[in-house]
Motif scaffolding. Sequence first.
Motif, PDB file in Angstrom:
ATOM      1  N   SER A  59      -6.189 -10.101  53.339  1.00 13.43           N
ATOM      2  CA  SER A  59      -4.899  -9.962  52.654  1.00 13.43           C
ATOM      3  C   SER A  59      -4.528 -11.202  51.853  1.00 13.43           C
ATOM      4  O   SER A  59      -3.370 -11.561  51.763  1.00 13.43           O
ATOM      5  N   ASP A  60      -5.538 -11.847  51.303  1.00 10.60           N
ATOM      6  CA  ASP A  60      -5.247 -13.010  50.457  1.00 10.60           C
ATOM      7  C   ASP A  60      -5.657 -12.732  49.019  1.00 10.60           C
ATOM      8  O   ASP A  60      -6.639 -12.055  48.761  1.00 10.60           O
ATOM      9  N   ARG A  61      -4.871 -13.296  48.116  1.00 10.99           N
ATOM     10  CA  ARG A  61      -5.259 -13.230  46.712  1.00 10.99           C
ATOM     11  C   ARG A  61      -6.338 -14.288  46.481  1.00 10.99           C
ATOM     12  O   ARG A  61      -6.405 -15.278  47.215  1.00 10.99           O
ATOM     13  N   ALA A  62      -7.141 -14.069  45.441  1.00  8.69           N
ATOM     14  CA  ALA A  62      -8.137 -15.087  45.107  1.00  8.69           C
ATOM     15  C   ALA A  62      -8.185 -15.244  43.595  1.00  8.69           C
ATOM     16  O   ALA A  62      -7.909 -14.295  42.853  1.00  8.69           O
ATOM     17  N   PHE A  63      -8.495 -16.455  43.166  1.00 10.05           N
ATOM     18  CA  PHE A  63      -8.553 -16.754  41.741  1.00 10.05           C
ATOM     19  C   PHE A  63      -9.784 -17.623  41.501  1.00 10.05           C
ATOM     20  O   PHE A  63     -10.195 -18.375  42.384  1.00 10.05           O
ATOM     21  N   TYR A  64     -10.353 -17.511  40.338  1.00  7.12           N
ATOM     22  CA  TYR A  64     -11.534 -18.331  40.059  1.00  7.12           C
ATOM     23  C   TYR A  64     -11.618 -18.598  38.574  1.00  7.12           C
ATOM     24  O   TYR A  64     -11.001 -17.892  37.755  1.00  7.12           O
TER      25      TYR A  64
ATOM     26  N   TYR B  34      -9.932 -16.891  35.435  1.00 11.23           N
ATOM     27  CA  TYR B  34      -8.529 -17.130  35.097  1.00 11.23           C
ATOM     28  C   TYR B  34      -8.376 -18.320  34.163  1.00 11.23           C
ATOM     29  O   TYR B  34      -8.974 -19.368  34.396  1.00 11.23           O
ATOM     30  N   LYS B  35      -7.581 -18.132  33.133  1.00 11.53           N
ATOM     31  CA  LYS B  35      -7.489 -19.157  32.097  1.00 11.53           C
ATOM     32  C   LYS B  35      -6.420 -20.209  32.382  1.00 11.53           C
ATOM     33  O   LYS B  35      -6.360 -21.216  31.706  1.00 11.53           O
TER      34      LYS B  35
ATOM     35  N   ARG C 210       1.002 -18.396  40.556  1.00 14.07           N
ATOM     36  CA  ARG C 210       1.427 -16.987  40.605  1.00 14.07           C
ATOM     37  C   ARG C 210       2.226 -16.685  41.874  1.00 14.07           C
ATOM     38  O   ARG C 210       1.843 -15.875  42.705  1.00 14.07           O
ATOM     39  N   HIS C 211       3.304 -17.367  42.052  1.00 16.85           N
ATOM     40  CA  HIS C 211       4.281 -17.165  43.140  1.00 16.85           C
ATOM     41  C   HIS C 211       3.783 -17.585  44.514  1.00 16.85           C
ATOM     42  O   HIS C 211       4.477 -17.378  45.504  1.00 16.85           O
ATOM     43  N   GLU C 212       2.572 -18.111  44.628  1.00 15.00           N
ATOM     44  CA  GLU C 212       2.118 -18.435  45.983  1.00 15.00           C
ATOM     45  C   GLU C 212       1.378 -19.749  46.032  1.00 15.00           C
ATOM     46  O   GLU C 212       0.857 -20.234  45.042  1.00 15.00           O
TER      47      GLU C 212
ATOM     48  N   ASN D 105      -3.486  -8.541  42.304  1.00 12.73           N
ATOM     49  CA  ASN D 105      -3.946  -9.880  42.680  1.00 12.73           C
ATOM     50  C   ASN D 105      -3.238 -10.948  41.847  1.00 12.73           C
ATOM     51  O   ASN D 105      -2.942 -12.037  42.334  1.00 12.73           O
TER      52      ASN D 105
ATOM     53  N   ARG E 237      -2.980  -5.707  50.954  1.00 13.29           N
ATOM     54  CA  ARG E 237      -1.725  -6.365  51.272  1.00 13.29           C
ATOM     55  C   ARG E 237      -0.668  -5.272  51.435  1.00 13.29           C
ATOM     56  O   ARG E 237      -0.983  -4.178  51.907  1.00 13.29           O
TER      57      ARG E 237
ATOM     58  N   LEU F 285     -11.009  -7.870  47.265  1.00 10.28           N
ATOM     59  CA  LEU F 285     -11.369  -8.898  46.282  1.00 10.28           C
ATOM     60  C   LEU F 285     -12.716  -8.624  45.610  1.00 10.28           C
ATOM     61  O   LEU F 285     -12.989  -9.162  44.539  1.00 10.28           O
TER      62      LEU F 285
ATOM     63  N   ALA G  20     -13.377 -11.829  50.228  1.00  8.03           N
ATOM     64  CA  ALA G  20     -12.681 -10.644  50.739  1.00  8.03           C
ATOM     65  C   ALA G  20     -12.601 -10.638  52.265  1.00  8.03           C
ATOM     66  O   ALA G  20     -11.901  -9.814  52.842  1.00  8.03           O
TER      67      ALA G  20
END
Lengths: 474, 375
Positions: free
Chosen positions: A82-87, A100-101, A131-133, B116, B138, B342, A78
């Motif tokens: 302003s960034d997305r995060a995935f794990y 995330y699968k 996801r678009h990015e 997200n 965002r 997040l 965090a």
Amino acid sequence: MTKATTSIRRQLIFMVATVLILINAVALWSTHIYANRAAKESYDRLLYGSALQMAENITLLDSKVFIDLPVSAFETLALSTSDRAFYAIMNGQYQVLTGYKDLPNIPFPQLLLQSKEKEKFQPIYYEADYRHERVRFVALGKRLFEADNVNDVFIIVGQTLGARDVAAAEMSQMVLQFVTLFFFITLLLLLFVIWRVLQPLQAIKQAITERSPQELSPLEANVPSEIAPLLKSINYFMAQLDTTLSRLKRFTAEAAHQIRTPLAGLNSQAQNALDETDETLRQKQLQHILESSDVLSNTVNQLLNRATLTHRFQSHPFSPVSLDQLTKETCRELVVWALQQDVEMEYVGEVQATINGDEFALKQMLQNIIENAIKYSPKGGVVEVELMADSKKPAASWVLQIRDQGVGVPDQDKEHIFEYFYRSPDNFTSGTGIGLSIAKEVAEHHNARFHLKDNQPNGLIVEVIFPQHSEALL
Amino acid sequence: MMTRYVGWCMWLWVSFLGWAVNAKTTEFVVFPSVHELKNEASTAYQQYPVLTVRGAINREAIAPLFQAYQEKYPNVVIHYAESNTRHLYEQFLTQPESRPDIMLSPAMDLQFKLANDGYALAYDSPELANVPSDSYWRNELFGFTYEPIVTAINSDILAGETLPQSREQLLNLIRSKNHLLDDKIGLFDIQQSGLGYLAWAYDGQQSRSYGRLLEAFGTHQARLYTDTSSMLNALLKGQIFIAYNLVGAYSYRWSEQYDWIRTIMPTDYTSIIMRTAFIPRDAQQPVLAKRFIDFLLSPTGQHILANQSGITPISLNAVGPYSREALRKLPHGIFRPIPLGLELLIQTDDAKKHIIYHEWDSAMLSAEPSLSVTP
């Protein structure tokens, strides 16, 4: 049509600006690369840190993988607000245990290889679109032990690139500002330096413009050592100009005098002849008039010759001239006149010499020297003309000597004899005083050296030494 | 000719689709446009743009805002469907064809997860200048309220004892009342309510009293509810005496009406949640939706929340009986706003959820089978 002038100042400024721009461009480019790498590395570390925190909280419990992810792992992510995060946490059978699968491009072969080699797991970084990015991922393995049980899990954490792009852009921006400032400061300093360095030139120009056209004394200016030779040349040139000008002045005055005096003489002699009643005396006076007019026409001829020569020097290109032929021919032409004066002429020498030169001028020179020699020879004297080859000296040369048996020239007069209208104080022979000067000018025009020597037991030797291969004359 | 024919067919098909969707969405409450209300006869057949909103906010609370929005844009019809936070989230994912133009929910974690995962439309609202910088994520997820998570107590149970102010005092009360409170404590069913899960999981991160609370709730066979209203109703009727982790806005309103219902913000710490809004990427009316976000965050919208809706708005500048300023004057503990970022991903983690559910279940099932009420 004047050639476009080049400006040292403009060239300097142009070159300095080019060099500065090049340097700054390279600096900017490299900092851009550096900034990107720095941002990448620092945010990769955050990503890795987050993955490590997740890994720490994965354990084996009753031979089952137990996952209790800490908030801190997400708090680390965090930090990029302003960034997305995935794990995702996965086991060795590609099953997603949590998270995330559908994460893309997971480097399973590498992870399994690390897993097989039983060594310490190294983080694997990679990027993929998700996801678009655009997303930067880290994949990390963790080995779990419980009693005899060993089980490997893989942690994959990814984050979008916003924060690192912003960081890199900020860094680049800062450098850009600095470089721009630096560029302008350096440019200003260099412009000042250029102005300062070119200042002496300006000073010289100023000094010259401020002078009256008549003033030719040396310039006095305090200039740097690099400019000093220029100033010296200017001063030397001005001294030369000064000498030439005064010589010209003297020549003009002398020429006027030389023409005016015989004219006045002629005038009065003619007047006398008119008044004379005695026939014999009148005859004698008319004879005098004839002699005076001879001298005058001689002088005028010589002056005209000189004018012609001066013109030729500027306009006529050189061509091969046979020096021996020319000398012999001149001798031949003058031998009758010499005999009338009761002077013998002798041509000595067998060499054949060809030089590059102006035949007409050379002939004038020879005539003048030989006539001079005949004129000053006593009755029954001999004038010897000799052409020799001299190969001893550093540069091979042709040596032309004209020897007479006259009274010779005293040493104090030798330096003046080439001045126009100079006549030795105790010289009573008729002459114009121009001949030898012209001869010397011609010699010098042909790059030849002109010497006066004493003949034994008495008399004068005029020596003209032509270089044999004179490229300078081409 | 052919194209006209195709055009007609298209029109018919679109009309049919519209009818089909209408039939399917009977759950919606319709807020007719101002134009329709004024002169229904002349405009009855006219087509009005419809802004579809799905939310987990009481219709009474949100209605003033809709009406004010319609005052500003008189031809807009608003369809509003209210549901439980978890249901809202799951419906969004499982029925992509019925996604609304605006999603409103206090379940920050679920809303955040959707944003997200790229379901939200990016929108640089000019009104973001009015709200604190940590109230949006965002330019996709916008927090618009600032609400404490409270505990409501039916003061009949106190019988002379002082009102508990902190979780510690609440535990003491439960201990002293012991069997009087069996089956008399109300909780959100964390498996059914997204908001309940969020508040409970956040408690787990914040305090050590979490374990003892869970144990106390378990031994006294707490009743589980899926929404605030039913829990407050039960409290009013005396079915329960203590309702833990309620949304402050509703509880305070009931306290005003019924003086035996006391609302407390625990003084050890008070969790703060934000209701958030986002525009789905595939919204049918993105322009209307953007206008709605602007209106929601604007001083006017925030003022309506602080006065008519009874929900504390996010803006520090809004004044009114429910403003942040007014909230601060009530007794409270350290305000711990749940960060909109997040960090929320942890609440949506399956493994974590498993652990919390497991703890919860084992606590709840330790005593006699609970008499859960699911209205």
